[in-house]
Scaffold this active site. Structure first.
Site, mmCIF file in Angstrom:
data_model
loop_
_atom_site.group_PDB
_atom_site.id
_atom_site.type_symbol
_atom_site.label_atom_id
_atom_site.label_comp_id
_atom_site.label_asym_id
_atom_site.label_seq_id
_atom_site.Cartn_x
_atom_site.Cartn_y
_atom_site.Cartn_z
ATOM 1 N N GLU A 125 0.824 -1.217 0.000
ATOM 2 C CA GLU A 125 0.000 0.000 0.000
ATOM 3 C C GLU A 125 0.860 1.271 0.000
ATOM 4 O O GLU A 125 0.555 2.253 -0.678
ATOM 5 C CB GLU A 125 -0.895 -0.006 1.255
ATOM 6 C CG GLU A 125 -1.845 1.146 1.363
ATOM 7 C CD GLU A 125 -2.929 1.114 0.284
ATOM 8 O OE1 GLU A 125 -3.745 0.201 0.293
ATOM 9 O OE2 GLU A 125 -2.936 2.023 -0.569
ATOM 10 N N GLU A 186 12.707 12.235 -2.163
ATOM 11 C CA GLU A 186 13.743 11.203 -2.054
ATOM 12 C C GLU A 186 15.084 11.906 -1.795
ATOM 13 O O GLU A 186 15.247 13.088 -2.133
ATOM 14 C CB GLU A 186 13.839 10.418 -3.362
ATOM 15 C CG GLU A 186 12.519 9.880 -3.877
ATOM 16 C CD GLU A 186 11.912 8.756 -3.030
ATOM 17 O OE1 GLU A 186 12.642 7.823 -2.676
ATOM 18 O OE2 GLU A 186 10.707 8.821 -2.737
ATOM 19 N N ASP A 197 8.859 9.052 -10.448
ATOM 20 C CA ASP A 197 8.228 8.497 -9.243
ATOM 21 C C ASP A 197 6.727 8.288 -9.478
ATOM 22 O O ASP A 197 6.179 7.216 -9.180
ATOM 23 C CB ASP A 197 8.474 9.452 -8.062
ATOM 24 C CG ASP A 197 7.843 8.963 -6.781
ATOM 25 O OD1 ASP A 197 8.467 8.143 -6.087
ATOM 26 O OD2 ASP A 197 6.704 9.384 -6.482
ATOM 27 N N LYS A 201 4.425 4.690 -9.756
ATOM 28 C CA LYS A 201 3.173 4.466 -9.012
ATOM 29 C C LYS A 201 2.021 4.171 -9.981
ATOM 30 O O LYS A 201 1.166 3.326 -9.700
ATOM 31 C CB LYS A 201 2.865 5.690 -8.153
ATOM 32 C CG LYS A 201 3.882 5.865 -7.014
ATOM 33 C CD LYS A 201 3.813 7.253 -6.417
ATOM 34 C CE LYS A 201 4.774 7.391 -5.247
ATOM 35 N NZ LYS A 201 4.911 8.772 -4.789
HETATM 36 P P1 NDP Z 1 15.783 7.402 3.305
HETATM 37 O O1 NDP Z 1 16.792 7.825 2.309
HETATM 38 O O2 NDP Z 1 15.361 8.356 4.356
HETATM 39 O O3 NDP Z 1 16.276 6.074 4.057
HETATM 40 C C1 NDP Z 1 16.767 4.973 3.368
HETATM 41 C C2 NDP Z 1 17.258 3.935 4.360
HETATM 42 O O4 NDP Z 1 17.636 2.783 3.632
HETATM 43 C C3 NDP Z 1 18.471 4.366 5.166
HETATM 44 O O5 NDP Z 1 18.329 3.967 6.499
HETATM 45 C C4 NDP Z 1 19.634 3.616 4.509
HETATM 46 O O6 NDP Z 1 20.667 3.245 5.428
HETATM 47 C C5 NDP Z 1 18.927 2.362 4.064
HETATM 48 N N1 NDP Z 1 19.613 1.734 2.919
HETATM 49 C C6 NDP Z 1 19.901 2.285 1.722
HETATM 50 N N2 NDP Z 1 20.524 1.389 0.946
HETATM 51 C C7 NDP Z 1 20.640 0.252 1.680
HETATM 52 C C8 NDP Z 1 21.224 -1.020 1.457
HETATM 53 N N3 NDP Z 1 21.825 -1.319 0.306
HETATM 54 N N4 NDP Z 1 21.158 -1.919 2.452
HETATM 55 C C9 NDP Z 1 20.580 -1.632 3.627
HETATM 56 N N5 NDP Z 1 20.011 -0.446 3.904
HETATM 57 C C10 NDP Z 1 20.052 0.482 2.942
HETATM 58 O O7 NDP Z 1 14.531 6.911 2.453
HETATM 59 P P2 NDP Z 1 13.001 6.950 2.865
HETATM 60 O O8 NDP Z 1 12.833 6.381 4.206
HETATM 61 O O9 NDP Z 1 12.430 8.273 2.538
HETATM 62 O O10 NDP Z 1 12.377 5.955 1.778
HETATM 63 C C11 NDP Z 1 12.525 4.556 1.893
HETATM 64 C C12 NDP Z 1 11.725 3.894 0.784
HETATM 65 O O11 NDP Z 1 10.357 4.248 0.924
HETATM 66 C C13 NDP Z 1 12.138 4.359 -0.627
HETATM 67 O O12 NDP Z 1 12.031 3.276 -1.501
HETATM 68 C C14 NDP Z 1 11.103 5.441 -0.945
HETATM 69 O O13 NDP Z 1 10.882 5.601 -2.312
HETATM 70 C C15 NDP Z 1 9.868 4.891 -0.263
HETATM 71 N N6 NDP Z 1 8.857 5.859 0.138
HETATM 72 C C16 NDP Z 1 9.209 7.007 0.790
HETATM 73 C C17 NDP Z 1 8.240 7.879 1.223
HETATM 74 C C18 NDP Z 1 8.563 9.140 1.940
HETATM 75 O O14 NDP Z 1 7.631 9.934 2.189
HETATM 76 N N7 NDP Z 1 9.797 9.392 2.314
HETATM 77 C C19 NDP Z 1 6.822 7.613 0.967
HETATM 78 C C20 NDP Z 1 6.548 6.359 0.295
HETATM 79 C C21 NDP Z 1 7.535 5.531 -0.104
HETATM 80 P P3 NDP Z 1 21.577 4.314 6.212
HETATM 81 O O15 NDP Z 1 20.658 4.884 7.269
HETATM 82 O O16 NDP Z 1 22.693 3.528 6.773
HETATM 83 O O17 NDP Z 1 21.978 5.345 5.198
HETATM 84 N N1 HSE Z 2 9.106 11.094 -2.794
HETATM 85 C C1 HSE Z 2 7.783 10.559 -2.840
HETATM 86 C C2 HSE Z 2 6.800 11.655 -3.083
HETATM 87 C C3 HSE Z 2 7.488 9.855 -1.550
HETATM 88 O O1 HSE Z 2 7.155 12.827 -2.893
HETATM 89 O O2 HSE Z 2 5.662 11.379 -3.474
HETATM 90 C C4 HSE Z 2 6.167 9.132 -1.554
HETATM 91 O O3 HSE Z 2 6.190 8.034 -2.410
#
Ligand code: NDP
Ligand code: HSE
Length: 323
Positions: A125, A186, A197, A201
């Site tokens: 979701e 991102e 992006d 979706k």
């Molecule tokens: P962030 O960049 O804030 O965090 C990414 C995390 O993933 C970090 O903790 C990083 O580790 C870890 N990471 C990256 N590469 C690896 C790897 N190879 N192995 C293990 N850990 C790894 O991203 P977000 O939390 O914003 O987003 C996470 C996912 O969710 C993405 O796919 C994004 O598209 C999706 N998403 C994000 C939304 C948002 O509002 N932010 C909304 C909906 C979906 P470290 O901390 O060590 O750098």
């Molecule tokens: N970077 C994404 C956005 C996060 O702005 O919509 C949610 O998927």
């Protein structure tokens, strides 16, 4: 007896899941029928400082997460890989998976769903419109309807930037930096501002609704980064707004899709959608026109979608409980 959960990625979204597992602990225990035990968190960079108690197991080795024998894995890392390989291995071991990773899921979701079959639950979701429960609505509440058309705002960052420019007179760069600070964009915002992006979706929606995707090269994909100052001024003079619209419909049995900025007059259903919100307007042959609107990015709305998927999976599949 506990239910073991692991989190892959501890950025904006992973921390949101952690926070909900803590703050809703008692409520979740009641709903799930057993306490949830966080058995590990996977990160990339172990030397980063984290606000976590010492008792939480943090590793950069996925095998060490699997060695904890989690029942459920939350995946919130970035990009096609290693997310796809990690979830493939998890499903092989009958671990339920919940992902927010739309790049990975648009590319490989169908493969993972086929691999999982009836044995393993997959929650996705959060990949599409974050906290706005569009996938669950389609899957569970619109099964009998044929959906002929979808028109949607699917990128929170783009909508936030466009709203900030048009309502508050902010610059593109300033609004983008604010979207990054607030965890909407991102870390590399290319996919947000170039439309990719929203494209991913839309492909996830297409796969769910039509059981197929249009050939990716046939889908026009434009972002918000090429909109000129004159276009903003013209839209304002007409009393209109520029919004980033993803649409897909069936025309003569073929899927037509596009992702691009459009000028919306006040009479358009998506005109009022401002800030980080997303909205999905669809037409079902039985239900008629329907619009769902809510937060399209951000920590808690995204984690909310993941934890709701988690609970749904616990309630739908037998989960072994650890003594
Ligand atoms: P962030 O960049 O804030 O965090 C990414 C995390 O993933 C970090 O903790 C990083 O580790 C870890 N990471 C990256 N590469 C690896 C790897 N190879 N192995 C293990 N850990 C790894 O991203 P977000 O939390 O914003 O987003 C996470 C996912 O969710 C993405 O796919 C994004 O598209 C999706 N998403 C994000 C939304 C948002 O509002 N932010 C909304 C909906 C979906 P470290 O901390 O060590 O750098
Ligand atoms: N970077 C994404 C956005 C996060 O702005 O919509 C949610 O998927």
């Amino acid at each position: 007896m506990t239910i073991k959960a692991a989190i892959l990625g501890f950025g904006t979204v992973g921390q949101g899941v952690y926070q909900i597992l803590q703050t809703k602990r008692d409520h979740l225990t009641k709903l799930a029928g057993a306490p949830i035990e966080l058995c590990g968190i996977l990160v990339e960079n172990l030397s980063k400082e984290r606000e976590l108690p010492y008792s939480v197991f943090v590793t950069d080795q996925y095998e060490q997460i699997l060695a904890q024998q989690p029942d459920v894995i939350f995946e919130a890392i970035v990009g096609e890989e290693p997310g796809f390989s990690y979830l493939t291995k998890a499903i092989d071991q009958h671990i339920h998976v919940i992902t927010a990773n739309k790049v990975m899921f648009a590319n490989h979701g169908n493969h993972l769903l086929t691999q999982a079959g009836e044995r393993v639950g997959i929650g996705y979701e959060a990949t599409t419109a974050a906290g706005t429960p569009i996938l669950g609505t389609i899957t569970r509440l619109l099964q009998v309807n044929s959906i002929t058309k979808v028109e949607a705002i699917l990128n929170g960052t783009s909508n936030y930037i466009l709203s900030s420019i048009q309502s508050e007179g902010r610059s593109f760069q300033d609004a983008l930096e604010e979207a990054q600070k607030r965890g909407f964009a991102e870390a590399d915002p290319t996919n947000d501002i170039k439309g990719y992006d929203a494209f991913y979706k839309l492909m996830i929606l297409s796969q769910l609704i039509y059981r197929k995707q249009p050939s990716w090269e046939t889908v026009l994909c434009e972002g918000i980064d090429q909109i000129t100052a004159d276009q903003f001024i013209n839209a304002q003079q007409q009393g209109s707004k520029i919004r980033h619209i993803a649409s897909i419909e069936v025309v003569n049995g073929k899927l037509n899709a596009s992702v691009k900025p459009q000028v919306l007059p006040p009479s358009h259903g998506l005109y009022p959608v401002d800030g980080v919100d997303n909205a999905i307007h669809l037409i079902g042959d039985l239900v008629g026109p329907l619009t769902l609107r809510g937060a399209g990015a951000g920590q808690l709305p995204t984690a909310s979608a993941m934890v709701e998927d988690f609970l749904y999976i616990l309630q739908s599949y037998p989960v072994k409980q650890h003594i």
